[in-house]
Design a protein around this motif. Structure first.
Motif, PDB file in Angstrom:
ATOM      1  N   VAL A 147       0.855  -1.176   0.000  1.00 28.17           N
ATOM      2  CA  VAL A 147       0.000   0.000   0.000  1.00 28.17           C
ATOM      3  C   VAL A 147       0.894   1.229   0.000  1.00 28.17           C
ATOM      4  CG1 VAL A 147      -1.788   1.273   1.234  1.00 28.17           C
ATOM      5  CG2 VAL A 147      -1.808  -1.229   1.238  1.00 28.17           C
ATOM      6  N   VAL A 148       0.843   1.994  -1.075  1.00 24.67           N
ATOM      7  CA  VAL A 148       1.739   3.144  -1.212  1.00 24.67           C
ATOM      8  C   VAL A 148       0.926   4.362  -1.606  1.00 24.67           C
ATOM      9  CG1 VAL A 148       3.704   1.702  -1.887  1.00 24.67           C
ATOM     10  CG2 VAL A 148       2.205   2.648  -3.646  1.00 24.67           C
ATOM     11  N   PRO A 149       1.396   5.547  -1.274  1.00 21.99           N
ATOM     12  CA  PRO A 149       0.694   6.764  -1.723  1.00 21.99           C
ATOM     13  C   PRO A 149       0.851   6.936  -3.224  1.00 21.99           C
ATOM     14  CG  PRO A 149       2.768   7.331  -0.632  1.00 21.99           C
ATOM     15  CD  PRO A 149       2.574   5.853  -0.425  1.00 21.99           C
ATOM     16  N   SER A 150      -0.130   7.578  -3.829  1.00 29.84           N
ATOM     17  CA  SER A 150      -0.080   7.819  -5.268  1.00 29.84           C
ATOM     18  C   SER A 150       1.075   8.746  -5.612  1.00 29.84           C
ATOM     19  CB  SER A 150      -1.401   8.446  -5.736  1.00 29.84           C
ATOM     20  OG  SER A 150      -1.367   8.717  -7.110  1.00 29.84           O
ATOM     21  N   LEU A 151       1.804   8.418  -6.669  1.00 27.16           N
ATOM     22  CA  LEU A 151       2.914   9.267  -7.087  1.00 27.16           C
ATOM     23  C   LEU A 151       2.375  10.616  -7.577  1.00 27.16           C
ATOM     24  CD1 LEU A 151       5.028   6.673  -9.149  1.00 27.16           C
ATOM     25  CD2 LEU A 151       5.519   7.562  -6.859  1.00 27.16           C
ATOM     26  N   PRO A 152       3.029  11.703  -7.200  1.00 26.60           N
ATOM     27  CA  PRO A 152       2.545  13.043  -7.604  1.00 26.60           C
ATOM     28  C   PRO A 152       2.923  13.358  -9.056  1.00 26.60           C
ATOM     29  CG  PRO A 152       4.544  13.258  -6.313  1.00 26.60           C
ATOM     30  CD  PRO A 152       4.220  11.785  -6.336  1.00 26.60           C
ATOM     31  N   LEU A 153       2.361  12.613  -9.993  1.00 24.67           N
ATOM     32  CA  LEU A 153       2.705  12.788 -11.403  1.00 24.67           C
ATOM     33  C   LEU A 153       1.710  13.711 -12.079  1.00 24.67           C
ATOM     34  CD1 LEU A 153       3.519   9.083 -12.403  1.00 24.67           C
ATOM     35  CD2 LEU A 153       5.086  10.849 -11.564  1.00 24.67           C
ATOM     36  N   ARG A 154       2.204  14.729 -12.765  1.00 21.64           N
ATOM     37  CA  ARG A 154       1.315  15.614 -13.520  1.00 21.64           C
ATOM     38  C   ARG A 154       0.851  14.936 -14.805  1.00 21.64           C
ATOM     39  NH1 ARG A 154       1.784  19.533 -17.458  1.00 21.64           N
ATOM     40  NH2 ARG A 154       4.023  19.116 -17.668  1.00 21.64           N
ATOM     41  N   ARG A 155       1.699  14.107 -15.382  1.00 26.78           N
ATOM     42  CA  ARG A 155       1.350  13.442 -16.641  1.00 26.78           C
ATOM     43  C   ARG A 155       1.631  11.954 -16.526  1.00 26.78           C
ATOM     44  NH1 ARG A 155       3.883  16.633 -20.956  1.00 26.78           N
ATOM     45  NH2 ARG A 155       1.997  17.892 -20.679  1.00 26.78           N
ATOM     46  N   ARG A 156       0.683  11.149 -16.943  1.00 22.82           N
ATOM     47  CA  ARG A 156       0.838   9.695 -16.966  1.00 22.82           C
ATOM     48  C   ARG A 156       0.551   9.212 -18.397  1.00 22.82           C
ATOM     49  NH1 ARG A 156       0.573   6.851 -11.826  1.00 22.82           N
ATOM     50  NH2 ARG A 156       0.411   8.351 -10.112  1.00 22.82           N
ATOM     51  N   PRO A 157       1.581   8.997 -19.216  1.00 24.57           N
ATOM     52  CA  PRO A 157       1.372   8.594 -20.613  1.00 24.57           C
ATOM     53  C   PRO A 157       0.561   7.311 -20.784  1.00 24.57           C
ATOM     54  CG  PRO A 157       3.638   9.315 -20.274  1.00 24.57           C
ATOM     55  CD  PRO A 157       3.004   9.239 -18.926  1.00 24.57           C
ATOM     56  N   ARG A 158       0.525   6.470 -19.747  1.00 25.01           N
ATOM     57  CA  ARG A 158      -0.233   5.219 -19.861  1.00 25.01           C
ATOM     58  C   ARG A 158      -1.740   5.447 -19.958  1.00 25.01           C
ATOM     59  NH1 ARG A 158       1.191   0.919 -15.462  1.00 25.01           N
ATOM     60  NH2 ARG A 158      -0.459  -0.130 -16.637  1.00 25.01           N
ATOM     61  N   ARG A 159      -2.189   6.645 -19.609  1.00 31.46           N
ATOM     62  CA  ARG A 159      -3.634   6.905 -19.641  1.00 31.46           C
ATOM     63  C   ARG A 159      -4.205   6.710 -21.045  1.00 31.46           C
ATOM     64  NH1 ARG A 159      -2.498  12.239 -16.415  1.00 31.46           N
ATOM     65  NH2 ARG A 159      -2.669  11.538 -14.257  1.00 31.46           N
ATOM     66  N   ILE A 160      -3.451   7.111 -22.060  1.00 32.01           N
ATOM     67  CA  ILE A 160      -3.984   6.994 -23.427  1.00 32.01           C
ATOM     68  C   ILE A 160      -3.587   5.673 -24.082  1.00 32.01           C
ATOM     69  CG2 ILE A 160      -4.125   9.480 -23.788  1.00 32.01           C
ATOM     70  CD1 ILE A 160      -1.540   9.290 -25.408  1.00 32.01           C
ATOM     71  N   ARG A 161      -3.103   4.739 -23.261  1.00 33.47           N
ATOM     72  CA  ARG A 161      -2.828   3.388 -23.772  1.00 33.47           C
ATOM     73  C   ARG A 161      -3.737   2.356 -23.110  1.00 33.47           C
ATOM     74  NH1 ARG A 161       2.880   5.150 -23.279  1.00 33.47           N
ATOM     75  NH2 ARG A 161       3.191   3.889 -21.409  1.00 33.47           N
ATOM     76  N   ARG A 162      -4.783   2.821 -22.397  1.00 40.90           N
ATOM     77  CA  ARG A 162      -5.592   1.932 -21.569  1.00 40.90           C
ATOM     78  C   ARG A 162      -6.451   0.963 -22.360  1.00 40.90           C
ATOM     79  NH1 ARG A 162      -9.462   4.713 -18.896  1.00 40.90           N
ATOM     80  NH2 ARG A 162      -9.856   2.910 -17.547  1.00 40.90           N
TER      81      ARG A 162
END
Length: 429
Positions: free
Chosen positions: A97-112
């Motif tokens: 169980v880990v906190p969500s990474l503070p990423l502004r952009r996640r390129p995997r979103r458009i590969r779902r």
């Protein structure tokens, strides 16, 4: 029919709904709805809470209702049934169980999903991008080529015509002809190359008669016609003669253009041949015929199966004095600069897959179209891997062709043209 209007609505703490009604006919209300005079209750839209007014179990929404009736029912709290919010998928046991990474952009979103991946795909591949190299001979039968499974020396009168018909049925409308010339017609100067009744000119005329819209590319080089197996005339000391060879190539290109070729393709790698061929074509009235120059033709070991197909192995030595060193990149720029200046309409890189960097280099620096040749060795390796079940042949084939397009190739010369086009047509269906 008079319309029904709700001027305001308010859900009380006990679930009753109070409505301001304006209309021309009475409105049938449930027991939880009170009719009041306009302005007697305060309009508080933010208090329209679905949870407090949910009457789905008592009075379901019926089919056949008008838009206004549906809106009235929803405002009154009769919410249509919809699937519930899906539960969040559970992670496997032992997942930290880990906190969500503070990423502004996640390129995997458009590969779902497949739909998202298709929507944002940079590179496309269609049968129109493919040129189908075909081997022809004087015989009637189609002769299998052992080193190239699925490829044949096609009889020029029947087998070739049938293969072209198959290709056109799936959208491949461009072919490149390579002749297997009888040994008795070969000579040290390759004069059979410009015989207007030779195998290639005859074949062009036949195909143009049957398929006027077919785009025919031809190979301009002396090796199929040379008794020495080289792309040029060989001097007694083994030197490949440049200018004398170019003279023969010009006559060969003109003979092919006169027969109806659309694109002549000098593959010889002699210096100055593009300019000389352009001048010869123009002088004979063939200004409309294009030149696809083998601009960056490397002295590669990937050509082996092709040479077996046409029996083109040099009688002595190799082709390294005129084909390029595989280690060189800048040399490709030198060749391309000269070819473009001399009038090449298309710049070709061969082999293809090992030289994707050269394809991209030419695409970036030159304004003319770039072609890639997926040569016989590349084809045979994929075929062999598929036969041995070491790879998925179809997926590797399509991936390799997409890579050429991604690197910058406008067209791809490939022995997979027919097979790949069938796959592309199946995807569309």
């Amino acid at each position: 029919m008079a319309s029904t209007m709700l001027k305001s609505a308010n859900c009380s703490a006990i679930g009753a709904v109070k409505l301001d009604y304006v209309g021309l006919k009475p409105l049938k209300l449930s027991s939880n709805v009170l009719c009041v005079r306009p302005g007697s209750i305060k309009n508080v839209p933010r208090k329209l809470a679905i949870a407090a007014c949910d009457k789905r179990d008592s009075v379901p929404i019926k089919t056949g209702m008008s838009d206004q009736e549906c809106e009235t029912a929803v405002v009154a709290g009769y919410i249509p049934v919809a699937p519930p919010i899906p539960p969040k998928p559970a992670a496997p046991a032992g997942t930290p169980v880990v906190p969500s990474l503070p990423l502004r952009r996640r390129p995997r979103r458009i590969r779902r999903s497949p739909a998202l991946r298709a929507a944002f795909q940079d590179t496309s591949l269609s049968p129109a991008n493919l040129v189908y190299p075909l081997f022809i001979h004087e015989g009637e039968e189609n002769t299998p080529i052992g080193a190239m499974p699925g490829c044949y020396r096609l009889g020029w009168r029947h087998g070739l015509v049938e293969e072209v018909a198959k290709a056109q049925d799936v959208g491949v409308n461009s072919i490149l002809l390579f002749p297997k010339v009888p040994d008795a017609l070969k000579s040290s100067s390759g004069v059979e190359a410009y015989n207007e009744n030779g195998l290639v000119p005859r074949t062009i005329r036949l195909l143009k008669d049957k398929y006027p819209d077919l785009v025919i590319y031809t190979d301009v080089a002396l090796d199929p016609y040379s008794s020495d197996g080289h792309d040029g005339i060989v001097r007694e000391d083994g030197v490949i003669m440049n200018d004398e060879t170019v003279h023969q190539l010009c006559k060969q290109a003109v003979a092919q253009a006169r027969a109806g070729a659309d694109v002549v393709s000098p593959s010889d790698m002699m210096d100055g041949r593009v300019g000389a061929i352009r001048a010869a074509l123009d002088a004979e009235g063939f200004q409309h015929v294009s030149i696809m120059s083998y601009t960056a033709k490397y002295a590669s070991s990937f050509y082996g199966p092709f040479r077996e197909a046409l029996d083109l192995n040099p009688r002595f030595g190799d082709k390294k004095t005129y084909q390029m060193n595989p280690a060189n990149r800048t040399e490709a720029m030198v060749e391309a600069t000269e070819d473009e200046f001399e009038g090449a309409d298309i710049l070709l890189v061969t082999p293809g897959q090992p030289y994707l960097d050269i394809i991209r280099l030419l695409r970036n620096y030159f304004d003319v179209p770039v072609a890639a040749y997926q040569v016989s060795g590349e084809y045979s390796m994929i075929k062999a891997g598929g036969i041995l079940k070491m790879i998925d042949e179809e997926k590797v084939m399509m991936e390799s062709l997409s890579c050429f397009r991604r690197a910058g190739a406008h067209i791809i010369l490939t022995y997979f043209a027919l097979q790949a086009a069938k796959c592309l047509c199946a995807e569309k269906r």
